[in-house]
Design a protein around this motif. Structure first.
Motif, PDB file in Angstrom:
ATOM      1  N   ILE A  13      67.257  10.377  45.696  1.00  0.00           N
ATOM      2  CA  ILE A  13      67.175  11.591  44.894  1.00  0.00           C
ATOM      3  C   ILE A  13      65.808  11.574  44.224  1.00  0.00           C
ATOM      4  O   ILE A  13      65.362  10.540  43.730  1.00  0.00           O
ATOM      5  N   PHE A  14      65.118  12.706  44.208  1.00  0.00           N
ATOM      6  CA  PHE A  14      63.799  12.773  43.569  1.00  0.00           C
ATOM      7  C   PHE A  14      63.679  14.090  42.821  1.00  0.00           C
ATOM      8  O   PHE A  14      64.494  14.998  42.984  1.00  0.00           O
ATOM      9  N   MET A  15      62.686  14.170  41.972  1.00  0.00           N
ATOM     10  CA  MET A  15      62.431  15.398  41.218  1.00  0.00           C
ATOM     11  C   MET A  15      61.511  16.308  42.029  1.00  0.00           C
ATOM     12  O   MET A  15      60.533  15.856  42.613  1.00  0.00           O
ATOM     13  N   SER A  19      63.963  20.510  39.311  1.00  0.00           N
ATOM     14  CA  SER A  19      65.237  20.282  39.993  1.00  0.00           C
ATOM     15  C   SER A  19      65.270  18.906  40.623  1.00  0.00           C
ATOM     16  O   SER A  19      64.248  18.357  41.018  1.00  0.00           O
ATOM     17  N   ARG A  20      66.480  18.367  40.742  1.00  0.00           N
ATOM     18  CA  ARG A  20      66.662  17.135  41.496  1.00  0.00           C
ATOM     19  C   ARG A  20      66.879  17.530  42.947  1.00  0.00           C
ATOM     20  O   ARG A  20      67.534  18.523  43.254  1.00  0.00           O
TER      21      ARG A  20
END
Length: 90
Positions: A13-15, A19-20
């Motif tokens: 998961i990343f930004m 938003s993620r």
């Protein structure tokens, strides 16, 4: 719809802006460029491709490609019209 898992892979998961985001590995290719995301109370998230809607022309072509139902429609008795009083009370 079957709930059998046929593929599984870990992803990060990343930004992305505010938003993620989750990178979907290429082996999980989805058609189109839109998805529906659902989250159950348990936290389980599912991602499903949005089914493309047919244009009217595509719908007509699809209907023409289908075989007839094979059933003849029954004859409908053509009744004579009945008289209707259109005079409104005064």
């Amino acid at each position: 719809m079957s709930n059998r898992i046929t593929k599984e892979k870990k992803s990060r998961i990343f930004m992305n802006g505010r938003s993620r985001a989750v990178r979907i590995p290429s082996e999980f290719e989805l058609e189109g460029d839109e998805v529906i995301i659902r989250q159950e109370e348990s936290g389980l998230i599912t991602i499903e491709p949005v089914k493309k809607k047919m244009t009217p022309r595509e719908l007509i072509e699809w209907l023409r490609s289908k075989a007839p139902l094979g059933e003849e429609l029954p004859e409908i008795e053509d009744l004579p019209p009945r008289e209707v009083d259109l005079d409104l009370p005064e």
